[in-house]
Write a protein that holds these residues in place. Sequence first.
Motif: not given
Length: 143
Positions: A90-94, A103-110, A114-116, A121-124
Amino acid sequence: LAPAYYARQDTKTPVKIGIVAMVVNMVFNLALIFPLQHAGLALATSLSAFVNAGLLFRGLRKRDVYRPGKEWPALWLKVGLAVAGMAAVLVWGMPALQAWSGVGIWMRASWLGAWIGIGALVYFLLLALLGIRPHHFRNTGRA
């Protein structure tokens, strides 16, 4: 942890510990609100939850009600490695803070969604690679 007390007909101890945790939360709120602003409140709540859990756990151990199994240290190590791997990805990729702000609110939410998903996925995946299966987290009823 509190149900272990309730099962032993001890309802007072979890309430007393909860009051201690609430006072700790207020102290941490006052100490952390100024340097960290709203993030300080979240950190204070998390820290007081750890205090609550720690005191409940300590009480159960002191009364010899609960004894962790011999497999617990290895399990905690594997979970810690999975958490560290997830955090590294997460630190490397975000994107940088400036990218989030630009960016706008919808892009941030997207991006956030995606990062969640990527983090989960990485954790499991790392847990699976380390040999941890869902049954390792289930309560077996053994003390």
